[in-house]
Write an enzyme that holds these catalytic residues in place. Structure first.
Site, PDB file in Angstrom:
ATOM      1  N   LYS A  82       0.849  -1.192   0.000  1.00  0.00           N
ATOM      2  CA  LYS A  82       0.000   0.000   0.000  1.00  0.00           C
ATOM      3  C   LYS A  82       0.885   1.243   0.000  1.00  0.00           C
ATOM      4  CE  LYS A  82      -3.860   1.930   2.749  1.00  0.00           C
ATOM      5  NZ  LYS A  82      -4.753   1.693   3.912  1.00  0.00           N
ATOM      6  N   SER A 157      -9.688   1.809   3.049  1.00  0.00           N
ATOM      7  CA  SER A 157      -8.822   2.546   2.146  1.00  0.00           C
ATOM      8  C   SER A 157      -7.809   1.677   1.393  1.00  0.00           C
ATOM      9  CB  SER A 157      -8.059   3.607   2.933  1.00  0.00           C
ATOM     10  OG  SER A 157      -7.209   3.000   3.884  1.00  0.00           O
ATOM     11  N   SER A 181      -9.810  -0.554   7.253  1.00  0.00           N
ATOM     12  CA  SER A 181      -9.263  -0.406   5.902  1.00  0.00           C
ATOM     13  C   SER A 181      -8.602  -1.631   5.299  1.00  0.00           C
ATOM     14  CB  SER A 181      -8.257   0.742   5.873  1.00  0.00           C
ATOM     15  OG  SER A 181      -8.943   1.937   5.675  1.00  0.00           O
TER      16      SER A 181
HETATM   17  N1  GLN Z   1     -12.987   4.069   6.526  1.00  0.00           N
HETATM   18  C1  GLN Z   1     -12.367   4.509   7.724  1.00  0.00           C
HETATM   19  C2  GLN Z   1     -11.972   5.965   7.610  1.00  0.00           C
HETATM   20  O1  GLN Z   1     -12.214   6.533   6.592  1.00  0.00           O
HETATM   21  C3  GLN Z   1     -11.221   3.643   8.071  1.00  0.00           C
HETATM   22  C4  GLN Z   1      -9.997   3.979   7.352  1.00  0.00           C
HETATM   23  C5  GLN Z   1      -8.823   3.132   7.703  1.00  0.00           C
HETATM   24  O2  GLN Z   1      -8.951   2.095   8.332  1.00  0.00           O
HETATM   25  N2  GLN Z   1      -7.643   3.607   7.315  1.00  0.00           N
HETATM   26  O3  GLN Z   1     -11.427   6.525   8.507  1.00  0.00           O
END
Ligand code: GLN
Length: 494
Positions: A82, A157, A181
């Protein structure tokens, strides 16, 4: 092309094939690069990849193998990364314009540990900007599409990591999980995704979003691969002051030894608040109900438990995570870090660089985080949220006095269409089943549970274990997976 069977691409399959000399590491890298060039045009899981440096590492791996000096059975296997995890010499944009020109001067500890086993980091995988989002639509560069239905999002994400594994571009990839994410995109793309216990994997070299919640973890085509990668990256690291004092996991051995067993004697708790959650898509509910029956067939005892403070989890998360993000992202100002815009003075440099460098969602979170930390509001919001966070953590501790593992859905909905969740609050609420775990700190895995009968799309289920319970967690997940109740994502275009 080579004799690589992309439909079966996995870390374990590559380890086997390399050991049997069916192909070399150089052939593996070349074939993967060619496949990505040919098939990633529509999906766009990759922001970029550097074939040359991967080939150089593969050559060294082949030389080690020829000399009988492999670093581990996984020497020469490619792993995706990532774009918020540092790999020496590679860009680390976090899918943000402000970091687009930046290259990492060092390896994240997780990457250094993978390299110590001979793994070859490959490519920079797309994500929501600074890991803020649930759909990959917040990437500053382009969205990634779900390989199983390209009109839909891959989740986020870590959407690029999930899509690359589901599309069979890579045997596995690293993601990061702050509020879901890793687990939510794994569910949307039909892969396995593990969020380790907080402190299990070093955060050194992971660009911080919310430091008390962030964890690096694997996205893989099967549970054994996730275990192999966890074993490689876990363990204490003096470079991360939140790293737990632990030697790391031996999860792959536990999975291999335990996956033929049943779940007899294992108590699985169903949190009644999750189960009763309104707004659960009917396909998700159906798969979840089937999963309960399947677990019973495997011998597990299902018990009801309660996580009463779950209803506050989304609110607490969006106070704690944004507060930490506002502090963490302060360094990206065009002076200390990040792309600098021409300006007349210091303050103007901040305004112009941050104004042009950050996308709308990142700005929204910085504003929210700065607000909850500001004097006069700190006690009312931030301090209060920290207290409720403790109650959420205690809920889990209490639940685990009655059961060994918990079962919940991963997301209330199926992979949605691009643009479908344009209201940020709606998007935030889709994290309802994943974020409590980050607030509590323990570990959880998303694994393919079944398919939605109407669309044929994958639906994940989430198993959760107490702190440092990864071996037990992954063994139970492997037992479930082995029964072939699980959905096997179709091979994409190769
Ligand atoms: N969807 C969540 C957010 O937008 C989690 C994101 C993540 O785990 N990096 O914060």
């Amino acid at each position: 092309m080579s004799n690589i069977d992309f439909a079966k691409l996995s870390v374990s399959a590559c380890a086997d094939a390399l050991a049997k000399k069916e192909y070399s590491a150089v052939e593996l890298v070349k074939a993967i690069a060619e496949n990505v060039r040919k098939n990633d045009g529509e999906i766009r899981a990759f922001l970029k990849f550097d074939e040359e440096s991967a080939l150089a590492a593969a050559k060294e791996s082949d030389a080690r193998r020829a000399a009988g000096k492999i670093l581990s059975p996984y020497d020469g296997i490619v792993i995706g990364v990532k774009d918020n995890i540092a790999v020496t010499g590679e860009t680390i944009s976090c899918a943000s314009k402000i970091l687009a020109p930046v290259k990492s001067p060092y390896d994240a500890t997780a990457i250094a540990k993978l390299k110590n086993q001979g793994f070859i980091p490959f490519g920079r995988l797309n994500m929501d900007e600074f890991a803020m989002g649930s759909s990959c639509e917040n990437s500053a560069f382009f969205p990634t599409k779900n390989p199983l239905d390209t009109s839909r999002v891959p989740g986020g994400s870590s959407g690029g990591s999930a899509a690359a594994v589901a599309a069979k571009f890579l045997p596995s990839a690293l993601g990061s999980d702050t509020g879901g994410s890793i687990r939510q995109p794994a569910s949307f793309c039909g892969t396995v995704g593990l969020k380790p216990t907080y402190g299990r994997v070093s955060r050194y070299g992971l660009v911080a979003f919310a430091s008390s919640l962030d964890q690096i973890g694997p996205l893989s085509p099967n549970v054994e691969d996730a275990a192999v990668i966890l074993d490689a990256i876990s363990g204490h690291d003096p470079m991360d002051c939140t790293s737990l004092d632990q030697t790391g996991t031996n999860a792959a051995a536990a999975v291999r030894a335990g996956r033929d067993a049943s779940l007899k004697g294992v108590k699985i708790g169903l949190p009644k608040e999750y189960y009763a959650a309104s707004g659960l898509d009917s396909g998700v509910a159906k798969v979840f109900d089937e999963a309960i029956e399947n677990l019973k067939k495997l011998g597990a005892e299902i018990v009801e438990v309660s996580l009463p403070h779950t209803e506050y989890a989304v609110a607490v998360y969006y106070i704690v995570a944004t507060a930490e993000a506002s502090a963490n992202l302060a360094r990206f100002d065009g002076i200390r870090y990040g792309d600098r815009k021409e300006a007349k003075d210091l303050v103007d440099t901040y305004f112009k660089s941050r104004g042009a460098g950050f996308g709308a969602e990142v700005k929204r979170r910085i504003l929210l985080g700065t607000y909850v930390l500001s004097s006069g509001y700190y006690d009312a919001y931030y301090l209060r949220a920290q207290k409720v966070r403790t109650l959420i953590k205690r809920d889990f501790e209490e639940a685990f006095t009655k059961c060994d593992l918990l079962l919940t859905p991963v997301a209330p909905n199926l992979p949605f269409h691009f643009g479908e969740k344009s209201d940020p609050l709606q998007m935030y609420l889709s994290d309802i089943f994943t974020i409590a775990l980050n607030l509590a700190g323990n570990c959880g895995v998303s694994l393919p549970g079944g398919v939605d009968p109407t669309t044929g799309l994958p639906v994940g289920i989430q198993l959760i274990a107490p702190n440092l319970g990864e071996e037990k967690l992954l063994t139970a997940a492997a037992i479930y997976e082995k029964q072939a109740f699980a959905f096997a994502p179709k091979a994409f275009g190769c």
